[in-house]
Design a protein around this motif. Structure first.
Motif, mmCIF file in Angstrom:
data_model
loop_
_atom_site.group_PDB
_atom_site.id
_atom_site.type_symbol
_atom_site.label_atom_id
_atom_site.label_comp_id
_atom_site.label_asym_id
_atom_site.label_seq_id
_atom_site.Cartn_x
_atom_site.Cartn_y
_atom_site.Cartn_z
ATOM 1 N N LEU A 1 0.989 -7.968 -10.324
ATOM 2 C CA LEU A 1 -0.201 -7.515 -11.042
ATOM 3 C C LEU A 1 -0.121 -6.049 -11.451
ATOM 4 O O LEU A 1 -0.750 -5.660 -12.437
ATOM 5 N N CYS A 2 0.622 -5.257 -10.688
ATOM 6 C CA CYS A 2 0.669 -3.810 -10.954
ATOM 7 C C CYS A 2 2.116 -3.323 -11.070
ATOM 8 O O CYS A 2 2.546 -2.449 -10.289
ATOM 9 N N PRO A 3 2.876 -3.850 -12.014
ATOM 10 C CA PRO A 3 4.291 -3.451 -12.115
ATOM 11 C C PRO A 3 4.485 -1.999 -12.515
ATOM 12 O O PRO A 3 5.538 -1.414 -12.260
ATOM 13 N N SER A 4 3.472 -1.409 -13.141
ATOM 14 C CA SER A 4 3.616 -0.031 -13.630
ATOM 15 C C SER A 4 2.984 0.996 -12.690
ATOM 16 O O SER A 4 2.900 2.170 -13.040
ATOM 17 N N ASN A 5 2.531 0.535 -11.531
ATOM 18 C CA ASN A 5 1.908 1.454 -10.570
ATOM 19 C C ASN A 5 2.802 1.590 -9.341
ATOM 20 O O ASN A 5 2.761 0.751 -8.437
ATOM 21 N N PRO A 6 3.604 2.638 -9.272
ATOM 22 C CA PRO A 6 4.517 2.799 -8.128
ATOM 23 C C PRO A 6 3.765 3.170 -6.859
ATOM 24 O O PRO A 6 2.713 3.818 -6.895
ATOM 25 N N TYR A 7 4.315 2.775 -5.737
ATOM 26 C CA TYR A 7 3.751 3.133 -4.446
ATOM 27 C C TYR A 7 4.883 3.195 -3.431
ATOM 28 O O TYR A 7 5.990 2.721 -3.677
ATOM 29 N N ILE A 8 4.594 3.772 -2.272
ATOM 30 C CA ILE A 8 5.571 3.863 -1.180
ATOM 31 C C ILE A 8 5.208 2.846 -0.114
ATOM 32 O O ILE A 8 4.044 2.753 0.291
ATOM 33 N N LEU A 9 6.172 2.070 0.327
ATOM 34 C CA LEU A 9 5.956 1.091 1.394
ATOM 35 C C LEU A 9 6.689 1.560 2.649
ATOM 36 O O LEU A 9 7.895 1.774 2.639
ATOM 37 N N VAL A 10 5.950 1.734 3.740
ATOM 38 C CA VAL A 10 6.520 2.127 5.025
ATOM 39 C C VAL A 10 6.252 1.011 6.023
ATOM 40 O O VAL A 10 5.091 0.687 6.304
ATOM 41 N N PHE B 1 1.194 1.520 4.684
ATOM 42 C CA PHE B 1 1.803 1.439 6.009
ATOM 43 C C PHE B 1 1.571 0.037 6.574
ATOM 44 O O PHE B 1 0.427 -0.427 6.638
ATOM 45 N N ILE B 2 2.632 -0.620 7.006
ATOM 46 C CA ILE B 2 2.519 -1.911 7.688
ATOM 47 C C ILE B 2 3.009 -1.716 9.120
ATOM 48 O O ILE B 2 4.181 -1.392 9.348
ATOM 49 N N LEU B 3 2.135 -1.905 10.080
ATOM 50 C CA LEU B 3 2.449 -1.667 11.489
ATOM 51 C C LEU B 3 2.497 -2.997 12.236
ATOM 52 O O LEU B 3 1.467 -3.520 12.682
ATOM 53 N N GLU B 4 3.694 -3.583 12.339
ATOM 54 C CA GLU B 4 3.876 -4.800 13.137
ATOM 55 C C GLU B 4 3.762 -4.442 14.624
ATOM 56 O O GLU B 4 4.105 -3.341 15.027
ATOM 57 N N GLU B 5 3.312 -5.423 15.429
ATOM 58 C CA GLU B 5 3.100 -5.198 16.871
ATOM 59 C C GLU B 5 2.220 -3.963 17.070
ATOM 60 O O GLU B 5 2.555 -3.031 17.807
ATOM 61 N N PHE B 6 1.077 -4.003 16.416
ATOM 62 C CA PHE B 6 0.165 -2.854 16.425
ATOM 63 C C PHE B 6 -0.258 -2.485 17.838
ATOM 64 O O PHE B 6 -0.465 -1.295 18.145
ATOM 65 N N ASP B 7 -0.394 -3.471 18.723
ATOM 66 C CA ASP B 7 -0.825 -3.194 20.092
ATOM 67 C C ASP B 7 0.180 -2.303 20.827
ATOM 68 O O ASP B 7 -0.196 -1.547 21.734
ATOM 69 N N ALA B 8 1.466 -2.394 20.440
ATOM 70 C CA ALA B 8 2.469 -1.525 21.061
ATOM 71 C C ALA B 8 2.264 -0.071 20.639
ATOM 72 O O ALA B 8 2.487 0.854 21.440
#
Length: 422
Positions: free
Chosen positions: A77-86, A148-155
């Protein structure tokens, strides 16, 4: 013949690759949260809004697939909107400093003397270094959005003083940079692990997922993993025959009742097809039973063997209540104790009755073993006996465990069996 065998092996390799690598995000696109999460991502990327949320649920409920599907939709949907994925994982980044180094690595930005500073400076100073990296990589004017994607957030919540979470939510709260923080955890009570100052900066948006596939949908998914369009070796006919085989359907249903986890389904199908070849392209009964035994007898059943007879009684009471009022409803200790007391006094005369203090201790041990997931937002003023929870086991798992128990009374087996027929 050699060419036919070679083509069959290529097809079989493609099926195996399908089981290992196939994108499962289509399973979550019908989820009530899919559009909401996609909208949050679009608002972050397009409108520079900052948000935070938690995605909670048991293993196999589609938490990671939901995020992956929303990211794929965002890119369409947003090919022209860059973002950073962490992308971070609480088990892989066990300390705040390691977490900060991983953020810098994923941003692919080199900071002079970073290693030395992370050892000698305070956390606040270290985090400021990382924020400078974020601003530098984004551009002071453009402020490129960060997800930001935080897997195992409880850790992450177990980190000392929760400095990383505090600073991350603080950025989101104060809109220093447009960021979206997505925490993923199997613990429904994970928000109770957060310190008060961290909670104050969290948006308290939560998505709670569950394994709610019915068997028809589950079987359809299994067939889609094994089927391939436009092949010349009657592979799909072989798969059709497999899914019309009553023994296979019986085993597949047993796997489903044991756990509707799609990851487990993939492992079962992979072990099933590993022994077939061009000279023997059919599935034998031995292959079927061998694959079944690998996936039915595992830790999920064996963990029941360490519980006492009283704890088994409480687990039976829990599963009976849950199925009577609806699997998605929340239970509490008082409901379980009432069910246990009435059943023991009225029907299960051969099983010893224990007073409430002993039952409470048994219930606490069940909690420690991970059979329950407490719901969030319990609050400090709520009595622990009324604290809500959901079950992290199935009737099939409990039945198998009771059948394997060396000294389980017949009355307990009948209690479980009779309740399932009502």
């Amino acid at each position: 013949m050699v060419k036919k065998s070679s083509n069959f092996q290529k097809l079989l390799s493609a099926v195996k690759f399908n089981l290992v690598q196939k994108d499962d995000t289509y399973l979550t696109e019908e989820s009530q949260y899919f559009k909401e999460l996609t909208t949050l991502m679009r608002n972050c990327v397009q409108n520079s809004e900052s948000h935070s949320l938690l995605i909670l649920g048991p293993p196999g409920s589609g938490k990671t697939s939901l995020v992956s599907g929303a990211l794929n939709q965002l890119n369409r949907l947003c090919p022209s909107n860059p973002y950073i994925l962490v992308q971070l994982n609480g088990l892989l980044q066990p300390t705040d400093n390691i977490t900060l180094k991983e953020i810098s690595r994923q941003l692919n930005v080199s900071v002079p003397e970073m290693e030395e500073e992370l050892h000698s400076s305070s956390f606040a100073e270290n985090f400021q270094i990382i924020m400078d990296v974020l601003r530098t990589s984004s551009g002071l004017c453009s402020k490129k959005p960060i997800i930001f994607i935080l897997e195992e957030f409880d850790a992450f919540a177990s980190h000392k003083n929760q400095f990383f979470l505090y600073n991350l939510f603080d950025i989101s709260h104060n809109k220093v940079n447009p960021i979206l923080v997505i925490g993923i955890s199997r613990r429904l009570d994970v928000i109770d692990l957060l310190e008060k100052r961290v909670k104050s900066r969290f948006s308290h948006r939560q998505y709670i997922l569950s394994n709610n596939l019915d068997f028809e949908k589950y079987s359809s998914i299994a067939k889609s993993y094994l089927s391939f369009p436009n092949n010349s070796f009657s592979w799909n006919s072989t798969i059709d025959n497999l899914f019309s085989n009553t023994s296979f359907i019986s085993v597949l249903k047993e796997i489903y009742e044991f756990s509707p986890d799609i990851s487990q389904l993939k492992r079962f199908l992979f072990t099933l097809i590993r022994n077939i070849s061009a000279s023997n392209p059919t599935f034998s009964e031995d292959d079927l039973q061998s694959s079944r035994s690998l996936h039915i007898t595992n830790y999920d059943v064996l963990r029941f063997l360490g519980v006492s007879l009283l704890e088994l009684c409480l687990l039976v009471a829990m599963i009976n209540i849950s199925e009577r009022i609806g699997n998605e409803e929340i239970l509490n200790f008082e409901m379980v104790h009432r069910e246990y007391t009435e059943s023991i006094r009225q029907r299960l005369t051969t099983i010893q009755y224990y007073d409430k203090s002993v039952v409470t201790k048994a219930f606490e041990h069940i909690c420690d073993l991970g059979f329950l997931s407490f719901t969030s937002n319990t609050g400090n003023f709520q009595l622990k006996h009324y604290r809500g929870f959901r079950l992290q086991f199935t009737r099939t798992q409990l039945r198998n465990a009771i059948n394997m128990h060396p000294s389980c009374p017949v009355d307990l087996k009948r209690w479980l069996q009779n309740a399932s027929t009502h």
